[in-house]
Design an enzyme around this catalytic site. Sequence first.
Site, PDB file in Angstrom:
ATOM      1  N   CYS A  47       0.809  -1.224   0.000  1.00  0.00           N
ATOM      2  CA  CYS A  47       0.000   0.000   0.000  1.00  0.00           C
ATOM      3  C   CYS A  47       0.841   1.272   0.000  1.00  0.00           C
ATOM      4  O   CYS A  47       0.331   2.347  -0.308  1.00  0.00           O
ATOM      5  CB  CYS A  47      -0.933   0.010   1.212  1.00  0.00           C
ATOM      6  N   HIS A  88      -9.260   3.422  -1.812  1.00  0.00           N
ATOM      7  CA  HIS A  88      -7.912   2.898  -1.588  1.00  0.00           C
ATOM      8  C   HIS A  88      -7.421   2.104  -2.798  1.00  0.00           C
ATOM      9  O   HIS A  88      -7.265   0.881  -2.727  1.00  0.00           O
ATOM     10  CB  HIS A  88      -7.903   2.031  -0.324  1.00  0.00           C
TER      11      HIS A  88
END
Length: 376
Positions: A78, A319
């Site tokens: 991420c 996201h």
Amino acid sequence: MNAVAVHGVGTSHFGRQPGRDLIALAEDAVREAFADAAVTGVDAVWVGTVFGPAGVAQRVLRALGVTGIPVITVENACASGTTAFLEAHEAVRTGRYGRVLALGLEQMSTAFAGAITPEPTDPEGRSGLALPALYAMAAARYLHLGAVTPEQLAAVSVKNHAHALHNPRAQYSGRYTVDEVLASRMIADPLTVLQCCPTSDGAAAAVLAPAERGSRGVGVRGIALRTGAPWNHRSPHVWGHDVVRDTAADAYAAAGLAAAGDVDLAEVHDAFTIGEIVTTEALGLVPPGDGGKAAAAGVTALGGAHPVNPSGGLLSRGHPLGATGLAQVAEVVWQLRGEAGGRQVEGARLGLVETMGGGVSVLDGNACVVAVLEAP
């Protein structure tokens, strides 16, 4: 060595966009960043992506006419986008290149139907431990210790969805009550669907170059990257806490800050509500054990003492893994220029970005980047 500034940023819209390919998403971000920086080209590009196909960086940049220069792709879970940002910063700081583009992109809606499939070569992956379950374990631990209540967990979701009402690029927004958040569909006990980030597609970009006196450039005051150490019984903290704490200490030292309290706003990795609570404590924005209390009391809301995720965060903005870190950078740049509209943090001079790359690989996080940015 050069002082480095962000001279332009841009993003796509965020959300499930299976009909828009990575080229279209990247075009939105790069064209806006170039226009914002008043440039037509760069000397090198770093691209962060997790699930993009081989050669994706060159493919999308070719479509934008960006060819014939060094293009480097990085993957750091991420934190891929902020890792690209960190490497672009270092290239400018050392004088290796004069002007560099950092680009993050991801199309999750066509890659996964639900949660990311665990990596079977990891012990946790072989047991089927997906990221929602890992964060749920952290939430359960906090609940067991009395460090948070279910209502305080839900307060993070209430806050971030409300912030996103003022962000036209966000995937989701809304005015929810704590009871509505707690009553939404259970994903991984105790985390309900409104406490989990959505599956998202998107891109974000930043143009970095030496700082110029009198320009609109937002300075990079300090930046740091760490990979987590082996996570075991030696730490009293939940997964992800220690790598965020240690990376933040490096970034604060590089920025010459005595404490996190010196920053005016923060964009942090709130993939799940417990993630924001743990992170605000690890960063030192609130004392240990006070993350949930701060969210419930409005301390981390717009207008509070320590505004966190005015963009809506991952919970609401979305996201798209490789794009997330650079979307956070873009939000902080807009805030420090006073260009954030209804979600503006008044008088913001210093902003913080924190992205923690997940993946369960016997480590306390695959990677964490913390950056401190300064208003022009």
